[in-house]
Design an enzyme around this catalytic site. Structure first.
Site, PDB file in Angstrom:
ATOM      1  N   SER A 188       0.869  -1.181   0.000  1.00 12.31           N
ATOM      2  CA  SER A 188       0.000   0.000   0.000  1.00 12.31           C
ATOM      3  C   SER A 188       0.901   1.225   0.000  1.00 12.31           C
ATOM      4  O   SER A 188       1.793   1.346   0.847  1.00 12.31           O
ATOM      5  CB  SER A 188      -0.875   0.006   1.249  1.00 12.31           C
ATOM      6  N   HIS A 230      -1.410  -1.789  -4.035  1.00  5.64           N
ATOM      7  CA  HIS A 230      -2.674  -1.521  -3.339  1.00  5.64           C
ATOM      8  C   HIS A 230      -2.876  -0.007  -3.247  1.00  5.64           C
ATOM      9  O   HIS A 230      -2.050   0.701  -2.666  1.00  5.64           O
ATOM     10  CB  HIS A 230      -2.603  -2.155  -1.946  1.00  5.64           C
ATOM     11  N   ASP A 277      -5.185   2.966  -1.900  1.00 10.41           N
ATOM     12  CA  ASP A 277      -6.209   3.247  -0.887  1.00 10.41           C
ATOM     13  C   ASP A 277      -6.918   4.557  -1.194  1.00 10.41           C
ATOM     14  O   ASP A 277      -6.317   5.633  -1.109  1.00 10.41           O
ATOM     15  CB  ASP A 277      -5.544   3.344   0.491  1.00 10.41           C
ATOM     16  N   MET A 283     -12.607   3.175  -0.173  1.00  8.23           N
ATOM     17  CA  MET A 283     -13.170   3.472   1.153  1.00  8.23           C
ATOM     18  C   MET A 283     -13.955   4.766   1.022  1.00  8.23           C
ATOM     19  O   MET A 283     -13.585   5.810   1.547  1.00  8.23           O
ATOM     20  CB  MET A 283     -12.040   3.615   2.182  1.00  8.23           C
ATOM     21  N   MET A 316     -10.529  -6.427   6.695  1.00  5.90           N
ATOM     22  CA  MET A 316      -9.740  -5.367   7.349  1.00  5.90           C
ATOM     23  C   MET A 316      -9.287  -5.855   8.720  1.00  5.90           C
ATOM     24  O   MET A 316     -10.072  -6.384   9.506  1.00  5.90           O
ATOM     25  CB  MET A 316     -10.589  -4.098   7.541  1.00  5.90           C
ATOM     26  N   GLY A 319      -8.703   3.969   7.405  1.00  6.62           N
ATOM     27  CA  GLY A 319      -8.535   5.421   7.492  1.00  6.62           C
ATOM     28  C   GLY A 319      -7.076   5.844   7.534  1.00  6.62           C
ATOM     29  O   GLY A 319      -6.724   6.878   6.990  1.00  6.62           O
ATOM     30  N   PHE A 320      -6.261   5.038   8.164  1.00 14.60           N
ATOM     31  CA  PHE A 320      -4.860   5.437   8.332  1.00 14.60           C
ATOM     32  C   PHE A 320      -3.938   4.233   8.236  1.00 14.60           C
ATOM     33  O   PHE A 320      -4.304   3.132   8.670  1.00 14.60           O
ATOM     34  CB  PHE A 320      -4.657   6.109   9.696  1.00 14.60           C
ATOM     35  N   GLY A 321      -2.743   4.484   7.729  1.00 10.52           N
ATOM     36  CA  GLY A 321      -1.708   3.462   7.770  1.00 10.52           C
ATOM     37  C   GLY A 321      -1.081   3.442   9.159  1.00 10.52           C
ATOM     38  O   GLY A 321      -1.319   4.335   9.978  1.00 10.52           O
ATOM     39  N   GLY A 322      -0.315   2.413   9.434  1.00  9.01           N
ATOM     40  CA  GLY A 322       0.466   2.368  10.662  1.00  9.01           C
ATOM     41  C   GLY A 322      -0.301   2.027  11.925  1.00  9.01           C
ATOM     42  O   GLY A 322       0.193   2.238  13.037  1.00  9.01           O
ATOM     43  N   GLY A 338       1.633  -1.764   4.189  1.00  8.56           N
ATOM     44  CA  GLY A 338       1.987  -0.367   3.966  1.00  8.56           C
ATOM     45  C   GLY A 338       3.222   0.017   4.739  1.00  8.56           C
ATOM     46  O   GLY A 338       4.349  -0.095   4.261  1.00  8.56           O
ATOM     47  N   SER A 339       3.013   0.447   5.991  1.00  3.60           N
ATOM     48  CA  SER A 339       4.131   1.009   6.757  1.00  3.60           C
ATOM     49  C   SER A 339       5.259   0.000   7.007  1.00  3.60           C
ATOM     50  O   SER A 339       6.428   0.389   7.029  1.00  3.60           O
ATOM     51  CB  SER A 339       3.623   1.584   8.082  1.00  3.60           C
TER      52      SER A 339
HETATM   53  C1  DX5 Z   1      -6.156   1.346   5.940  1.00  4.14           C
HETATM   54  C2  DX5 Z   1      -5.748   0.992   4.520  1.00  4.14           C
HETATM   55  C3  DX5 Z   1      -4.598   0.049   4.478  1.00  4.14           C
HETATM   56  C4  DX5 Z   1      -3.394   0.546   5.224  1.00  4.14           C
HETATM   57  C5  DX5 Z   1      -2.227  -0.370   5.161  1.00  4.14           C
HETATM   58  O1  DX5 Z   1      -7.190   2.224   5.925  1.00  4.14           O
HETATM   59  O2  DX5 Z   1      -6.806   0.431   3.816  1.00  4.14           O
HETATM   60  O3  DX5 Z   1      -4.324  -0.365   3.158  1.00  4.14           O
HETATM   61  O4  DX5 Z   1      -3.001   1.796   4.781  1.00  4.14           O
HETATM   62  O5  DX5 Z   1      -1.193   0.244   5.860  1.00  4.14           O
HETATM   63  P1  DX5 Z   1      -0.482  -0.463   7.106  1.00  4.14           P
HETATM   64  O6  DX5 Z   1       0.164  -1.688   6.558  1.00  4.14           O
HETATM   65  O7  DX5 Z   1       0.500   0.570   7.564  1.00  4.14           O
HETATM   66  O8  DX5 Z   1      -1.538  -0.768   8.124  1.00  4.14           O
HETATM   67 ZN    ZN Z   2      -6.361  -0.703   1.897  1.00  2.00          ZN
END
Ligand code: DX5
Ligand code: ZN
Length: 217
Positions: free
Chosen positions: A7, A32, A34, A67, A136, A141-144, A196-197
């Site tokens: 991501s 991916h 987002d 989303m 999920m 909403g957020f990574g990490g 992602g992170s």
């Molecule tokens: C969350 C996103 C994910 C997320 C993945 O809302 O749909 O794709 O950014 O990032 P990490 O791996 O950092 O949770």
């Molecule tokens: Zn995602």
């Protein structure tokens, strides 16, 4: 071997092409993307224009995760922008069957995503239509964010239904995946890991991807 879908949400947005190049070099399976609207989730990311401008920069398969509240209105724009797979949230679609049919009629692969508090039972009747079910493992909403363990049971349940009904779909897990949680998700039955992170903030991006790719069922 498990498939890896980096991501780009937590990468350096001022240099997206270069950031994509880094994961492409490691032979990841897809990218991916987002898409967040500030309504369904409390964050805004990017829209079809960005996807369109990335399309000529890479041959990677585009896994587009919507989303957004009004997914139906954006199926054509994301399809034309170059999505290969469009995944919608079950929580936002009033007529999911119709939305899935629209995605298919655009010639795209089709996925449905479930938030951590949405039970697997809700998606069961749609499974024969799907290429992917995304579970999920964080609230989107957020990574990490931290991995929510209760997804593991949902992965196992979905895998059992897939086997019982001889369905041909992949289980994708999204959110909080790192070296430890990746192993748990794969052990439970995940086929595709969104990461992602743990990739973009890794000390050694290449080694992290290699490790993740080598996890097997
Ligand atoms: C969350 C996103 C994910 C997320 C993945 O809302 O749909 O794709 O950014 O990032 P990490 O791996 O950092 O949770
Ligand atoms: Zn995602």
């Amino acid at each position: 071997m498990v498939k890896i879908a980096p991501s780009i949400l937590t990468c350096d947005f001022s240099d997206l092409t270069q950031e994509i190049r880094k994961v492409e070099k490691e032979n990841v399976d897809m990218l991916h993307l987002d898409i967040m609207d500030g309504h369904f989730v409390p964050n805004i990311s990017f829209g079809p224009m960005v996807v369109k401008s990335l399309r000529p920069k890479t041959d990677l398969f585009f896994d587009v995760h919507l989303m957004i509240e009004n997914a139906d209105e954006f199926l054509v724009p994301f399809s034309e922008a170059g999505a290969d797979l469009i995944t919608v949230h079950i929580e936002t679609c009033r007529d999911l069957k119709n939305t899935l049919n629209k995605i298919k009629s655009l010639g795209k692969k089709v996925g449905v995503c479930l938030n951590p508090d949405t039970p697997v039972e809700k998606v069961v009747k749609f499974l024969p239509e799907l290429d992917i079910v995304m579970l999920m493992s964080v609230f989107p909403g957020f990574g990490g964010q931290g991995f929510i363990d209760s997804v593991l049971k949902k992965i196992e349940k979905l895998k059992a239904i897939r086997e019982k009904d001889k369905l041909n779909l992949d289980i994708e897990v999204d959110g909080g995946i790192n070296i430890k949680t990746a192993a748990q998700a794969v052990f439970s039955g995940a086929d595709i890991l969104v990461v992602g992170s743990a990739i973009y903030q890794a000390e050694n991006l290449g080694q992290t991807i290699k490790y993740l790719k080598n996890l097997s069922h």
